[in-house]
Design an enzyme around this catalytic site. Structure first.
Site, PDB file in Angstrom:
ATOM      1  N   ASN A  98       0.841  -1.361  -0.035  1.00  0.00           N
ATOM      2  CA  ASN A  98       0.062  -0.023   0.088  1.00  0.00           C
ATOM      3  C   ASN A  98       0.948   1.263   0.094  1.00  0.00           C
ATOM      4  OD1 ASN A  98      -1.916  -1.836   0.165  1.00  0.00           O
ATOM      5  ND2 ASN A  98      -2.268  -1.554   2.395  1.00  0.00           N
ATOM      6  N   ASP A 100      -0.346   4.149   1.088  1.00  0.00           N
ATOM      7  CA  ASP A 100      -1.278   4.943   1.842  1.00  0.00           C
ATOM      8  C   ASP A 100      -0.669   5.616   3.263  1.00  0.00           C
ATOM      9  OD1 ASP A 100      -1.850   3.093   3.767  1.00  0.00           O
ATOM     10  OD2 ASP A 100      -3.476   2.597   2.312  1.00  0.00           O
ATOM     11  N   HIS A 115       6.074  -0.309  -2.329  1.00  0.00           N
ATOM     12  CA  HIS A 115       5.691   0.600  -3.696  1.00  0.00           C
ATOM     13  C   HIS A 115       5.724   1.982  -3.596  1.00  0.00           C
ATOM     14  CE1 HIS A 115       3.409  -3.180  -5.045  1.00  0.00           C
ATOM     15  NE2 HIS A 115       4.794  -3.471  -5.299  1.00  0.00           N
ATOM     16  N   CYS A 174       8.772  20.417 -12.348  1.00  0.00           N
ATOM     17  CA  CYS A 174       9.720  21.042 -11.357  1.00  0.00           C
ATOM     18  C   CYS A 174       9.969  22.329 -11.212  1.00  0.00           C
ATOM     19  CB  CYS A 174      10.655  19.900 -11.329  1.00  0.00           C
ATOM     20  SG  CYS A 174      12.266  20.206 -10.201  1.00  0.00           S
ATOM     21  N   CYS A 177      14.317  22.241 -12.232  1.00  0.00           N
ATOM     22  CA  CYS A 177      14.858  21.936 -13.592  1.00  0.00           C
ATOM     23  C   CYS A 177      13.849  21.726 -14.454  1.00  0.00           C
ATOM     24  CB  CYS A 177      15.806  20.678 -13.058  1.00  0.00           C
ATOM     25  SG  CYS A 177      14.715  19.065 -13.068  1.00  0.00           S
ATOM     26  N   CYS A 258      -9.773  -8.724   6.897  1.00  0.00           N
ATOM     27  CA  CYS A 258      -8.831  -8.726   7.551  1.00  0.00           C
ATOM     28  C   CYS A 258      -9.306  -8.142   9.022  1.00  0.00           C
ATOM     29  CB  CYS A 258      -7.885  -7.434   7.317  1.00  0.00           C
ATOM     30  SG  CYS A 258      -7.172  -7.858   5.563  1.00  0.00           S
TER      31      CYS A 258
HETATM   32 ZN   LIG Z   1      13.877  18.909 -10.785  1.00  0.00          ZN
END
Ligand SMILES: [Zn+2]
Length: 274
Positions: A98, A100, A115, A174, A177, A258
């Site tokens: 997960n 989260d 992940h 970004c 850059c 669960c």
């Molecule tokens: Zn950057």
């Protein structure tokens, strides 16, 4: 004593692997049905995301809507039960598929986000990072009309937005850059960073047994640890509704939610605390 309770009593050091089934009670939908098939369109592919501006526009437009609820999700009883297991000293490592961060928010400390994490974004050009929360504000500022929309929630902070012209959606690059900004999660077609795989490998080797919670193990990146541990003779228990890819490898299968299956961990705690 349930068979799962006995399994946990018999194996003091557990390698815990968790998946989407842990977070459904927190309002984050699962990807797959009982037979392990996709419930909806599979998530975005890494190569396509990097190649196509239109895919990034579509991704971030949906994510901007989906984040409102995803970002506010809270841990549920399953996360709390696994904190109890850790406090009993039984968690060698908890590896979650997960993104989260709800295990950490509940209080688990020995966690690897296999992940990645959706609450951070990073630049693919210079590795600059920033909280998803801040990036959300940038998205909303640039796309005020979209911010009014609502859509049914989908997994991983996505939202089902259909029939909109994503070409109008303005994705900030970004600021350092001008590179492509991506959530710090492993997309389909993208490799899991090696240090995470190595840490997980060391942990299952040190553990007595494997406990899978809320995962059908359809994704290879999680399945491989279970497969390797089973081959090495480690017992494997899985709590998951429906079929898992590892059914043939399991020592114990608990076909329950669960929340229900792990209730005894929370009860033991409230008894001890009371
Ligand atoms: Zn950057």
């Amino acid at each position: 004593m349930t068979p799962l309770q006995r399994f946990i009593e018999q194996h003091p050091r557990l390698f815990v692997l968790t998946g989407a089934g842990c977070s459904t009670d927190s309002g984050i939908p699962d990807y797959r049905d009982r037979d392990g098939r996709w419930k909806r369109t599979p998530p975005v592919d890494y190569g396509v995301f990097m190649r196509e501006a239109s895919t990034r526009q579509r991704y971030w437009a949906r994510s901007m809507i989906g984040w409102r609820r995803f970002g506010g999700a809270l841990p549920n009883g399953t996360h709390h039960a696994l904190v109890q297991l850790e406090q009993r000293g039984q968690v060698e490592l908890l590896v979650t598929q997960n993104v989260d961060r709800l295990h950490q928010r509940a209080g688990s400390e020995r966690v690897i986000d296999l992940h990645g994490r959706l609450d951070e974004v990073r630049c693919m050009g210079c590795d600059w990072r920033l909280p998803r929360h801040t990036f959300q504000q940038w998205l909303v500022q640039r796309n005020p009309d979209w911010a009014q929309l609502d859509a049914a929630d989908a997994p991983d902070g996505d939202a089902d937005l259909v029939g909109y012209d994503f070409a109008r959606f303005d994705v900030p690059p970004c600021p350092l850059c001008d590179g492509i900004v991506k959530p710090d999660v492993v997309f389909f077609g993208e490799a899991v960073p090696r240090e995470r795989v190595e840490a997980a490998t060391v942990a299952w080797q040190a553990a007595d047994a494997v406990l899978v919670v809320g995962s059908s193990l359809m994704v290879y990146s999680g399945y491989r640890f279970v497969d390797a541990a089973a081959r090495a003779g480690k017992p494997v228990a899985a709590v998951s509704l429906g079929r898992t890819r590892a059914d043939a490898l399991l020592t114990l299968k608990v076909d329950e939610s669960c929340h229900e299956a792990l209730a005894f961990l929370r009860e033991q705690f409230s008894t001890a605390a009371g």
